[in-house]
Structures are given as C-alpha cells and as structure tokens.
Scaffold this motif. Sequence first.
Motif, mmCIF file in Angstrom:
data_model
loop_
_atom_site.group_PDB
_atom_site.id
_atom_site.type_symbol
_atom_site.label_atom_id
_atom_site.label_comp_id
_atom_site.label_asym_id
_atom_site.label_seq_id
_atom_site.Cartn_x
_atom_site.Cartn_y
_atom_site.Cartn_z
ATOM 1 N N UNK A 159 0.007 -1.382 -10.231
ATOM 2 C CA UNK A 159 0.879 -0.245 -9.944
ATOM 3 C C UNK A 159 0.915 0.032 -8.456
ATOM 4 N N UNK A 160 2.123 0.132 -7.917
ATOM 5 C CA UNK A 160 2.343 0.548 -6.534
ATOM 6 C C UNK A 160 2.850 1.992 -6.568
ATOM 7 N N UNK A 161 2.118 2.888 -5.913
ATOM 8 C CA UNK A 161 2.375 4.316 -6.011
ATOM 9 C C UNK A 161 3.440 4.790 -5.023
ATOM 10 N N UNK A 162 4.372 5.566 -5.525
ATOM 11 C CA UNK A 162 5.401 6.158 -4.660
ATOM 12 C C UNK A 162 4.786 7.124 -3.656
ATOM 13 N N UNK A 163 3.672 7.775 -4.028
ATOM 14 C CA UNK A 163 3.048 8.751 -3.145
ATOM 15 C C UNK A 163 2.063 8.171 -2.155
ATOM 16 N N UNK A 164 1.943 6.836 -2.092
ATOM 17 C CA UNK A 164 1.043 6.212 -1.125
ATOM 18 C C UNK A 164 1.590 6.362 0.291
ATOM 19 N N UNK A 165 0.771 5.997 1.256
ATOM 20 C CA UNK A 165 1.114 6.231 2.658
ATOM 21 C C UNK A 165 2.413 5.593 3.098
ATOM 22 N N UNK A 166 2.742 4.427 2.545
ATOM 23 C CA UNK A 166 3.971 3.740 2.948
ATOM 24 C C UNK A 166 5.225 4.397 2.385
ATOM 25 N N UNK A 167 5.062 5.232 1.363
ATOM 26 C CA UNK A 167 6.193 5.964 0.806
ATOM 27 C C UNK A 167 7.114 5.100 -0.030
ATOM 28 N N UNK A 168 8.241 5.660 -0.445
ATOM 29 C CA UNK A 168 9.150 4.949 -1.350
ATOM 30 C C UNK A 168 9.796 3.711 -0.754
ATOM 31 N N UNK A 169 9.853 3.594 0.568
ATOM 32 C CA UNK A 169 10.477 2.398 1.141
ATOM 33 C C UNK A 169 9.715 1.133 0.761
ATOM 34 N N UNK A 170 8.387 1.238 0.631
ATOM 35 C CA UNK A 170 7.613 0.070 0.212
ATOM 36 C C UNK A 170 7.993 -0.344 -1.204
ATOM 37 N N UNK A 171 8.266 0.626 -2.068
ATOM 38 C CA UNK A 171 8.668 0.303 -3.435
ATOM 39 C C UNK A 171 10.076 -0.296 -3.453
ATOM 40 N N UNK A 172 10.959 0.224 -2.617
ATOM 41 C CA UNK A 172 12.303 -0.344 -2.506
ATOM 42 C C UNK A 172 12.214 -1.808 -2.082
ATOM 43 N N UNK A 173 11.362 -2.081 -1.097
ATOM 44 C CA UNK A 173 11.196 -3.460 -0.632
ATOM 45 C C UNK A 173 10.634 -4.345 -1.736
#
Length: 268
Positions: A47-61
């Motif tokens: 699981x990659x968290x939306x609330x992690x330091x990188x924010x939602x852009x990391x999930x978009x990538x």
Amino acid sequence: MESRSPITPSALTPLRTVAATRYVTPLREGGSLPAIVEADDCGLYVLKFRGAGQGPRALIAELIAGEIARAVALPVPEIVLVALDPDLARTEPDPEIQDLIRASAGLNLGLDYLPGAVAFDPLADAPEADLASAIVWFDALVTNVDRTPRNTNLLMWNHRLWLIDHGAALYFHHAGPDFQDRSRDPFPLIRDHVLLPSASRIEAVDARLAGRLTPDVVRTIVDQVPDAWLAVDGAAADGRRAAYADYFIERLRAPRAFVEAAIRARSV
C-alpha cells in the motif's frame, strides 16, 4: 517481451477497488512508509499512502506509469485502488502509523504483493536486449529517475523480472501547473539507467511501443486517476487530468527527443 499485438482502450483492464481490512507490516523504505495490507478480496498488497510525505502526486505517478508499462506489455504487479478506513488506525500501536492511516482516509494505491521476490542483480539477472531496451524506453518516456544501479526498483519473481515503485516518475509534474509545456524535453538522466548497457535495441523497439500508446489508450489510463488525487492546490480535477493526457500524447509524437537522448547515452 509479451504479445506485440496492438492494444485498444477496451483491452485495458479497469483498476479494481478493494478495501483494506488489516494492516500487516510496514515496509520502512525511504520516508513514505509503505506497508503490506490485507484486503477484502483476501489478497495482500503493498500500500502506498496518499497521506505520506510525497503526497498524491506520487500515487498519480505510480498509477499512470504503471499502467503505461502494462499497456506496452512490460511486467508490473497488478495495481489496485485501496479504500482505507481511518478506524484501522485504532489497532496500530505505532503513533506514526496511526497518523499516516488517518491522513490517508479514502482511496490509496496498492500493488499486488509478490511473496518471495528477490532484488534484481544486474550481474546475474541481466535481461535480453529487447526487454532491456523496452524498459529503458519506458523509463525515458515517464521520466523515471529511480532505476539506477543504486536503486533498481526491479524484482525477480517466478524466474521473471518485474518493474516496481514508480512514485518518483513523472517528476515534471512538480514543476507547476503548466507541466505539459515540457512534453518535448529529452531525459538526460537516462544515462544512469541500470539496464542501459544491455539496451542495444532502443531504436528497434521505439515504433512498436509508441504505437501501442494511442491517444485513446493514454486518455483511458489517465481517466482512472481518482479526482481526489488531482484536485489539489486549487486545481480542477478535469483540467489536471487533461494536462497529463496532453503531456503524454505530445511526448509520444515523433520525433521523440527522449528516444534520441537514450540512444546518445549508450554511445558515450
């Protein structure tokens, strides 16, 4: 490489949505604290968290790059959307994990967990030239800075190479709302790619891979990004989604500067 037949939007499998039911263990890599979780389909996911330091852009990538890789027949674990209930934090003793779960309520991103997978060894597991060239081509397309000898983000599982962890790709979207203006930029950092020495067929695979990524395929991939990940910093989700699609459609238009840069990097 897998099938080389043309792909259509209807052939792309829509992302499944699962609900996290149990936090299994953290993967303490970097600052994002990904975790292995169990979901309501009884599967295990990274699981990659939306609330992690990188924010939602990391999930978009992760989503866009991973689904582009799948569209050009590269091996990536299944990507799913993971609904996370903040109540799951109550069973976790670690305050940092509790805060992360609560900050990530809603949709997050998961990748199918590959049990027993081992890290790629470029000396022992060097892929054949066609596959190496396709991976280099893909990473140059999505501007992935994180496939170097120091951090390959490649696994060997069931005697096969798998691509993982694309959160550092699409680095152009950190440059501001007009990132589509950079679509024709080359990617000079491809010179550091772990597979570049084996990628002797970049020019040969170029037309085949680009041909699989038609504008309709690109839009179908980008359309799967949840609105909540896109509507940040006051941006409208539809406008940001269109910007990603336009970026890749233009980047894939010949001549492709990122391909020329990769070929030059091999000659140095």
